[in-house]
Design an enzyme around this catalytic site. Structure first.
Site, PDB file in Angstrom:
ATOM      1  N   CYS A   1       0.763  -1.268   0.001  1.00 35.24           N
ATOM      2  CA  CYS A   1      -0.114  -0.144   0.006  1.00 35.24           C
ATOM      3  C   CYS A   1       0.764   1.380  -0.012  1.00 35.24           C
ATOM      4  O   CYS A   1       1.533   1.735  -1.113  1.00 35.24           O
ATOM      5  CB  CYS A   1      -1.052   0.062   1.256  1.00 35.24           C
ATOM      6  SG  CYS A   1      -2.356   1.177   0.993  1.00 35.24           S
TER       7      CYS A   1
ATOM      8  N   HIS B   1      -3.725  -5.393   1.069  1.00 34.48           N
ATOM      9  CA  HIS B   1      -3.403  -5.752   2.216  1.00 34.48           C
ATOM     10  C   HIS B   1      -3.223  -7.477   2.411  1.00 34.48           C
ATOM     11  O   HIS B   1      -4.418  -7.935   2.614  1.00 34.48           O
ATOM     12  CB  HIS B   1      -3.961  -5.119   3.553  1.00 34.48           C
ATOM     13  CG  HIS B   1      -3.455  -3.834   3.448  1.00 34.48           C
ATOM     14  ND1 HIS B   1      -2.415  -3.317   4.431  1.00 34.48           N
ATOM     15  CD2 HIS B   1      -4.237  -2.704   3.032  1.00 34.48           C
ATOM     16  CE1 HIS B   1      -2.531  -1.876   4.176  1.00 34.48           C
ATOM     17  NE2 HIS B   1      -3.503  -1.581   3.496  1.00 34.48           N
TER      18      HIS B   1
ATOM     19  N   GLU C   1      -1.816  -9.373   4.567  1.00 34.88           N
ATOM     20  CA  GLU C   1      -2.004  -9.728   6.081  1.00 34.88           C
ATOM     21  C   GLU C   1      -3.312  -9.896   6.489  1.00 34.88           C
ATOM     22  O   GLU C   1      -3.254 -10.573   7.758  1.00 34.88           O
ATOM     23  CB  GLU C   1      -1.099  -8.708   6.931  1.00 34.88           C
ATOM     24  CG  GLU C   1      -1.643  -7.410   7.067  1.00 34.88           C
ATOM     25  CD  GLU C   1      -1.189  -6.340   5.684  1.00 34.88           C
ATOM     26  OE1 GLU C   1      -1.242  -5.142   6.019  1.00 34.88           O
ATOM     27  OE2 GLU C   1      -0.917  -6.805   4.846  1.00 34.88           O
TER      28      GLU C   1
END
Length: 509
Positions: free
Chosen positions: A79, A167, A169
């Site tokens: 990002c 993202h 994660e």
């Protein structure tokens, strides 16, 4: 030397999640703020640049000269990290016409790209950005896109450098863990050997070398962190470790005796101190929660200091500090605003002229439990829910008295026992009972009562940073309520807290 991936933190709320996902892949990693990033040594296998609430178009945007390692080590910008690399090479990052927050699906994907290997071409990803890359610098090539974002991912030609605008994660990115595994294991060539067993072996070895024949004192709380720290030190230095367990009178029912017995069975050298009189005297007529915490923290330090000074030749103070505490203390913008003060012994090394040893400072909470299991920590301690340092003092709203503590201990004991009996306890991250400074009218038999109200609290969480209330079965809640009201004289009303964190906190004070 432990091989690792370094995560450069630009202040994203998800930075710790990146580290957690890598650790779950058995890849060791460390987080450092962008304004205090370490020199790269031979143990570093790759770099990840985190997201950020900032924009690269801000006048005072957070930056770093990534050319220090770009082209020398694999790099993944997530990002803001992707946008920063683009911006620094004279690409264009602009406020998005079609901002993406939340779920999105990839529209195109280069399946032959090393980072994208094995991912579904229409994989769901999690977006969280107001800016987008609208023009890539020379040498940057698109490897994935969504319908609204033409540059969802890029690679720099001739380098093992990637940037992604989603993202991986977060769990909503369905192939996110695969992407991180591709980067950490296949691209960075990490061996993925970070396990509880390897941590225990290396930590005990390092403790023996560092402490040699020095003597150490450790403050035990009865919780997982301090107990695991004690076991590690015990295995490393045996009789040179002395533990002090202070009973401030605000523990759960029978907790002091049960925990002392468990510590003794584990072979730990523990001094148990009943200091409840001192704590209750100083808490008399105190209602403010912060004042309560400070009194308890100060008294704990005084009692611990007094006991520790009776010991001879102590050179080290051990603490159960864990990695989230370390990260917070060196964050990009400094420690966050204090929501409430914490009960710790942070002032003791200077006060007692001791050096500090923190064997768990590299572990997240879930990793501490896995290490505890590897060490054979008693289930009574290993599997218990987190419990606040100030104990029941912050679960009793208003003034603290022995009578109120006794009421709450009984109610809490019933709630915990029924959760265990119904096989619910180990499915919950934290539970407890709160005693309100509120009395209400009730009827028992032919008598009118005017007694206290208690609140049952049970939450799901990973690390306590966020939490959601647990949907306990109505029949279970009815059973617990009935038992508390019938067995605990002084309580005639039971309610259930259905607040999440945020906006509420897990504890009430």
């Amino acid at each position: 030397m432990q091989e690792k991936i370094l995560i450069m933190d630009f202040g994203s709320q998800y930075t710790q999640l990146i580290a957690r996902r890598l650790r779950e892949l058995s890849v060791y990693c460390e987080i450092y703020p962008c304004n205090n990033f370490p020199e790269i040594d031979g143990s570093v296998r790759g770099i990840i640049l985190s997201g950020s609430p900032c924009s690269v178009n801000d006048a005072d945007f957070l930056s770093y000269d990534v050319t220090k390692f770009r082209g020398k080590l694999p790099v993944l910008g997530i990002c803001y990290g992707a946008q920063l690399m683009t911006h620094l090479q004279n690409g264009k990052v602009q406020a998005s016409k079609h901002r993406e927050y939340g779920r999105a699906n990839l529209d195109t994907l280069n399946p032959s790209d090393e980072l994208m290997r094995g991912m579904d071409v229409h994989s769901q990803v999690w977006m969280s950005h107001g800016d987008s890359i609208t023009r890539l610098p020379d040498g940057f090539k698109v490897v994935a896109a969504t319908q609204n974002i033409p540059v969802a991912a890029f690679r720099i030609e001739g380098e093992k450098t990637w940037g992604i605008q989603f993202h991986p994660e977060v769990t909503h990115s369905t192939d996110g863990v695969l992407l991180l595994k591709n980067f950490a294991v296949d691209i960075c060539k990490c061996r993925a050997d970070w396990t509880p067993a390897s941590f225990v072996e290396s930590t005990i070895k390092n403790l023996r070398e560092k402490l040699n024949a020095d003597k150490v004192v450790l403050a035990l709380s009865g919780g997982v962190d301090s107990s695991v720290a004690a076991l590690l030190l015990h295995k490393a230095i045996r009789e040179n470790l002395t533990c002090v367990f202070v009973d401030h009178g605000l523990l759960r029912k029978n907790e002091f005796n049960e925990v002392m017995e468990a510590y003794n069975e584990m072979g730990l050298n523990v001094i148990g101190v009943n200091a409840s009189e001192k704590f209750f005297n100083d808490l008399n007529r105190v209602s403010d929660p912060e004042t309560k915490r400070k009194i308890i923290g100060r008294n704990f330090i005084e009692v611990f200091d007094e006991e520790a000074r009776k010991l001879r030749d102590i050179k080290w103070l051990a603490q159960g500090t864990i990695y989230p505490d370390v990260i917070e203390s060196v964050s990009v913008h400094g420690p966050s605003a204090t929501i409430k003060s914490h009960h710790n012994v942070g002032g003791l090394p200077e006060k007692m002229n001791l050096q500090l040893i923190e064997p768990l400072r590299l572990l997240f909470k879930d990793e501490v439990r896995r290490v505890g299991k590897e060490l054979g920590l008693k289930p009574l301690i290993l599997n218990r829910h987190p419990f606040p340092g100030p104990g029941l003092a912050i679960r009793i709203l208003g003034e603290i008295t022995r009578e109120k503590v006794a009421l709450l201990q009984e109610a809490d004991s019933i709630f915990t026992a029924r959760l265990q009996e119904a096989d619910l306890y180990h499915r919950i991250w934290q539970s407890g009972v709160i005693l309100l400074p509120v009395k209400s009218v009730g009827v028992m038999g032919d008598e009118r009562t005017y007694e206290y109200t208690v609140v049952l609290r049970a939450v799901h969480s990973t690390d306590g940073m966020t939490a959601d209330w647990v949907h306990l079965p109505y029949e279970f809640l009815a059973k617990v309520s009935n038992e508390i009201i019938n067995r605990v004289r002084g309580i005639n009303r039971v309610v259930y807290d259905i607040s999440s964190k945020p906006p509420a906190t897990i504890e009430w004070e």
